[in-house]
Scaffold this motif. Sequence first.
Motif, PDB file in Angstrom:
ATOM      1  N   ASN A 638       3.131  12.237   2.282  1.00 51.59           N
ATOM      2  CA  ASN A 638       2.901  10.798   2.341  1.00 51.59           C
ATOM      3  C   ASN A 638       3.436  10.150   1.072  1.00 51.59           C
ATOM      4  O   ASN A 638       3.666  10.815   0.061  1.00 51.59           O
ATOM      5  CB  ASN A 638       1.411  10.476   2.521  1.00 51.59           C
ATOM      6  CG  ASN A 638       0.520  11.150   1.502  1.00 51.59           C
ATOM      7  OD1 ASN A 638      -0.123  12.147   1.793  1.00 51.59           O
ATOM      8  ND2 ASN A 638       0.458  10.606   0.290  1.00 51.59           N
ATOM      9  N   ASN A 639       3.637   8.872   1.157  1.00 43.69           N
ATOM     10  CA  ASN A 639       4.012   8.105  -0.032  1.00 43.69           C
ATOM     11  C   ASN A 639       2.757   7.802  -0.837  1.00 43.69           C
ATOM     12  O   ASN A 639       1.666   7.692  -0.280  1.00 43.69           O
ATOM     13  CB  ASN A 639       4.693   6.788   0.365  1.00 43.69           C
ATOM     14  CG  ASN A 639       6.110   6.995   0.842  1.00 43.69           C
ATOM     15  OD1 ASN A 639       6.827   7.854   0.325  1.00 43.69           O
ATOM     16  ND2 ASN A 639       6.537   6.226   1.819  1.00 43.69           N
ATOM     17  N   PRO A 640       2.885   7.635  -2.142  1.00 43.87           N
ATOM     18  CA  PRO A 640       1.712   7.265  -2.953  1.00 43.87           C
ATOM     19  C   PRO A 640       1.279   5.843  -2.647  1.00 43.87           C
ATOM     20  O   PRO A 640       2.061   5.014  -2.181  1.00 43.87           O
ATOM     21  CB  PRO A 640       2.216   7.405  -4.389  1.00 43.87           C
ATOM     22  CG  PRO A 640       3.693   7.230  -4.281  1.00 43.87           C
ATOM     23  CD  PRO A 640       4.097   7.808  -2.963  1.00 43.87           C
ATOM     24  N   ARG A 641       0.018   5.535  -2.951  1.00 43.16           N
ATOM     25  CA  ARG A 641      -0.487   4.178  -2.731  1.00 43.16           C
ATOM     26  C   ARG A 641       0.290   3.146  -3.537  1.00 43.16           C
ATOM     27  O   ARG A 641       0.345   1.972  -3.177  1.00 43.16           O
ATOM     28  CB  ARG A 641      -1.968   4.102  -3.114  1.00 43.16           C
ATOM     29  CG  ARG A 641      -2.868   4.891  -2.196  1.00 43.16           C
ATOM     30  CD  ARG A 641      -4.336   4.587  -2.474  1.00 43.16           C
ATOM     31  NE  ARG A 641      -5.196   5.562  -1.835  1.00 43.16           N
ATOM     32  CZ  ARG A 641      -5.556   5.536  -0.553  1.00 43.16           C
ATOM     33  NH1 ARG A 641      -5.101   4.553   0.224  1.00 43.16           N
ATOM     34  NH2 ARG A 641      -6.346   6.452  -0.054  1.00 43.16           N
ATOM     35  N   ALA A 642       0.897   3.580  -4.628  1.00 46.07           N
ATOM     36  CA  ALA A 642       1.638   2.653  -5.480  1.00 46.07           C
ATOM     37  C   ALA A 642       2.764   1.958  -4.729  1.00 46.07           C
ATOM     38  O   ALA A 642       3.240   0.897  -5.157  1.00 46.07           O
ATOM     39  CB  ALA A 642       2.212   3.397  -6.689  1.00 46.07           C
ATOM     40  N   VAL A 643       3.200   2.524  -3.600  1.00 47.91           N
ATOM     41  CA  VAL A 643       4.247   1.889  -2.815  1.00 47.91           C
ATOM     42  C   VAL A 643       3.837   0.475  -2.403  1.00 47.91           C
ATOM     43  O   VAL A 643       4.640  -0.461  -2.401  1.00 47.91           O
ATOM     44  CB  VAL A 643       4.567   2.745  -1.566  1.00 47.91           C
ATOM     45  CG1 VAL A 643       5.358   1.948  -0.539  1.00 47.91           C
ATOM     46  CG2 VAL A 643       5.354   3.980  -1.977  1.00 47.91           C
ATOM     47  N   LEU A 644       2.567   0.300  -2.047  1.00 49.30           N
ATOM     48  CA  LEU A 644       2.104  -1.031  -1.656  1.00 49.30           C
ATOM     49  C   LEU A 644       2.164  -1.996  -2.830  1.00 49.30           C
ATOM     50  O   LEU A 644       2.467  -3.172  -2.675  1.00 49.30           O
ATOM     51  CB  LEU A 644       0.675  -0.956  -1.108  1.00 49.30           C
ATOM     52  CG  LEU A 644       0.514  -0.282   0.249  1.00 49.30           C
ATOM     53  CD1 LEU A 644      -0.954  -0.221   0.624  1.00 49.30           C
ATOM     54  CD2 LEU A 644       1.294  -1.018   1.318  1.00 49.30           C
ATOM     55  N   VAL A 645       1.841  -1.490  -4.015  1.00 49.85           N
ATOM     56  CA  VAL A 645       1.891  -2.343  -5.203  1.00 49.85           C
ATOM     57  C   VAL A 645       3.329  -2.762  -5.476  1.00 49.85           C
ATOM     58  O   VAL A 645       3.638  -3.939  -5.677  1.00 49.85           O
ATOM     59  CB  VAL A 645       1.317  -1.601  -6.427  1.00 49.85           C
ATOM     60  CG1 VAL A 645       1.348  -2.493  -7.654  1.00 49.85           C
ATOM     61  CG2 VAL A 645      -0.089  -1.126  -6.137  1.00 49.85           C
ATOM     62  N   GLU A 646       4.226  -1.795  -5.475  1.00 48.87           N
ATOM     63  CA  GLU A 646       5.618  -2.064  -5.819  1.00 48.87           C
ATOM     64  C   GLU A 646       6.298  -2.952  -4.776  1.00 48.87           C
ATOM     65  O   GLU A 646       7.112  -3.810  -5.104  1.00 48.87           O
ATOM     66  CB  GLU A 646       6.379  -0.745  -5.934  1.00 48.87           C
ATOM     67  CG  GLU A 646       5.878   0.159  -7.057  1.00 48.87           C
ATOM     68  CD  GLU A 646       6.406   1.574  -6.922  1.00 48.87           C
ATOM     69  OE1 GLU A 646       7.168   1.834  -5.969  1.00 48.87           O
ATOM     70  OE2 GLU A 646       6.051   2.415  -7.756  1.00 48.87           O
ATOM     71  N   THR A 647       5.971  -2.748  -3.510  1.00 47.19           N
ATOM     72  CA  THR A 647       6.690  -3.416  -2.446  1.00 47.19           C
ATOM     73  C   THR A 647       6.121  -4.787  -2.114  1.00 47.19           C
ATOM     74  O   THR A 647       6.841  -5.753  -1.926  1.00 47.19           O
ATOM     75  CB  THR A 647       6.687  -2.544  -1.171  1.00 47.19           C
ATOM     76  OG1 THR A 647       7.126  -1.231  -1.513  1.00 47.19           O
ATOM     77  CG2 THR A 647       7.610  -3.119  -0.117  1.00 47.19           C
ATOM     78  N   LEU A 648       4.793  -4.880  -2.041  1.00 51.64           N
ATOM     79  CA  LEU A 648       4.163  -6.122  -1.588  1.00 51.64           C
ATOM     80  C   LEU A 648       3.524  -6.930  -2.699  1.00 51.64           C
ATOM     81  O   LEU A 648       3.234  -8.105  -2.532  1.00 51.64           O
ATOM     82  CB  LEU A 648       3.097  -5.804  -0.531  1.00 51.64           C
ATOM     83  CG  LEU A 648       3.608  -5.089   0.716  1.00 51.64           C
ATOM     84  CD1 LEU A 648       2.446  -4.805   1.649  1.00 51.64           C
ATOM     85  CD2 LEU A 648       4.650  -5.939   1.426  1.00 51.64           C
ATOM     86  N   GLU A 649       3.255  -6.301  -3.830  1.00 55.71           N
ATOM     87  CA  GLU A 649       2.603  -6.968  -4.954  1.00 55.71           C
ATOM     88  C   GLU A 649       1.257  -7.565  -4.552  1.00 55.71           C
ATOM     89  O   GLU A 649       0.857  -8.621  -5.033  1.00 55.71           O
ATOM     90  CB  GLU A 649       3.517  -8.055  -5.528  1.00 55.71           C
ATOM     91  CG  GLU A 649       4.821  -7.530  -6.062  1.00 55.71           C
ATOM     92  CD  GLU A 649       5.710  -8.602  -6.640  1.00 55.71           C
ATOM     93  OE1 GLU A 649       5.447  -9.790  -6.390  1.00 55.71           O
ATOM     94  OE2 GLU A 649       6.674  -8.254  -7.341  1.00 55.71           O
TER      95      GLU A 649
END
Length: 725
Positions: A638-649
């Motif tokens: 899976n991708n890390p949760r940080a993907v949501l931070v980086e992508t959607l802010e």
Amino acid sequence: MSTRPELLAKSASHGGELSLLAHTQHVVAVAEAVARAVGFDERLARLGAALHDLGKAHPAFQRKLRLNTGQADPNPTMHRHELSSLGFLPLLPRADWPAVIDMVVAHHKPMQQKDDLFAKGILDLNDRSRTWQADHLAGWEEWAPGALDVLDALDALGIATRPVSRAEAEEALAFAVAHCEGKRKNWAPGRGLLQAADHFASALQHDAAGQLNTLFAKPDLSYFNRSSALYPLSLLAADQPQAHTLVVAPTGAGKTDYLLRRCRGRVFYTLPFQASINSMFDRMRKADEKLPFGGSIRLQHAASQLVENRGAVEKQLQSLVGASVKVLTPHQLAAVVFGTPGYEAVMLDVRGADIILDEVHTYSAQAQSMVLEIVDALRRLGCRLHIGTATMPTVLYQELLHRLGGPEAVAEVALPLPTLDAFDRHAVHKIPRDADDPAAWPAAADAVLAAAMAAGEKVLVICNTVQGAQQRYKDLHELFPDVKMLLLHSRFRRGDRAAREKRLEKEFNSPKEPGPCLVVSTQVVEVSLDISFDRMITEAAPLDALVQRFGRVNRRRTPETIGRLKPVHVLAPGPSCLPYSREVVEASFAQLPDHGEVLRERDAQTKIDAVYPALQISSISTHVIWDGERCKLRELCNNPRAVLVETLEIESTACILAADRAAYLEGRWEARTQLEIPVSWRSMYARKNTYERLDVGMMPFVVPGNKHYEELGLQFEEYDMFLEN
């Protein structure tokens, strides 16, 4: 009968001491129920659940569970209990090994997390450590019999237990490594099933079995088959043959009931903000009390337990799979797009369900792109999607219509123009900024407020940032010291904010409570809070947001109120338009009428299209895990949760007040949640080395000062991200 010490699955500091046998029994029961509901092989589900935590019998794990709070392990060992559990594979037929490995090996950690030196998946350890297998089987002959006692005590699993030699266990771990190394790009339903069952059983423990009868139950939504001439959508048929729905209608037209009438199965009802899903959950619960749905209704967000007062079981159920009706934000469905932890369980949960995307009116490039990707992902999972909004640009409408399969697949619902005319209810006044100080609140706005207070009106004042709302509240408190006032924004403790939302609806919104009164807020009041004011003064904002804000004025629809107008005042754009685009704010302000002219519902679409002539799509494809029907992620990863931070802010971190530090450290999960103040990670990034950060719970930052918190909420210099409010 064994005389060995009882093996534990959980310690007292992690939700209460629980034996390994009891936890395994709970997980087996839930896994079987989930498998039955989602069409997974029940026998394999039982086997995976039976083996998944046997590695907790390892002495390293048992020693860690028995440490006192704050006590260091005198003999620390890197140990992943799920990897030790694989040593018991030889008890099963060889043909079952691949499916059971898929369930067990990555139910806590992905099998591989590239570019992470601290990753602990099976392939990460195999690449980095020559001793990981020996470490995970250390003392095998001494502790494996205790794990076998657990299997012996389980009922009707069909596992014939026997001693497993170390050589057999080593072979099983080597087989698991080879199996994982051969994994290709796809998603793993078995992993999602076991994660869902483990989470469910861990949350409810001994209460889990009692909740299985309604797991994945289809709700009876006949309560919403009600009609009234006041709500024109209630008079329209909802039995169209198309699977999907697109509804554009004004606030108060009956969209909620109509969208629910279009549902045929389990329902996921999404709304943009915490306050709006709190309100919708309350509406659903009241409807269920009048005419029971026949299943479970749950709320899912970081503070869901704060509005659920039915008891501990209901509080623990909120984020778990299998609800008949679940109210949540679209971002909590984003896992199926970005492949963040637990995404397989979310896919199993939503597959084939009815998904309501209500109030689709946020048009930032990131949010718009996310909604479109969610639509694609859910359609692939056989979901029926029902989209409703008061305002939607034509370009976005056409894109959604295309992605849902066109008119053949979508029931398109809109009200005729004469009906729309009955929803004209706002007389708009523009307030210019003072030329000498354009950043200041105009004196003309204070004059409007003074007259409104003298007339006993209930007035809503909306600012675009938390900091602006705090300053406006202080100024108005000095101007009108005897007027009942309330400040509402995102920077209060979760528990305090929930209490303020209830005060807003009960004290300031009740017809039984006469004015004058003032509520100062940010955009947290835009969606689904059932409140109705006499007048509004708001800062300029995007037109779609303004239409939603106006919906909080003159909201109550009765035969007497139809045709009546109430005033809304919009301040001209100031030097700062944050958190919005200046171009969009200025274009929106230009579309508004003035001098008390009516904002006509029949003209709203033309005005929205003038502000948003083109789709605002940002490229988020780097992190989206789907390429058409093909999953781009490797199985068991899976991708890390940080993907949501980086992508959607939009992913929030949390703060706590320095005064709450001790209570947070000593409290359990629920008490800690009530003390948290959500903020965006972007807001905290510059301060991440300034404030202390705790290593428990949500790992909140500890913010000093704030002696005026009870009145104003958290204060520090920054601007607010829109989706955080």
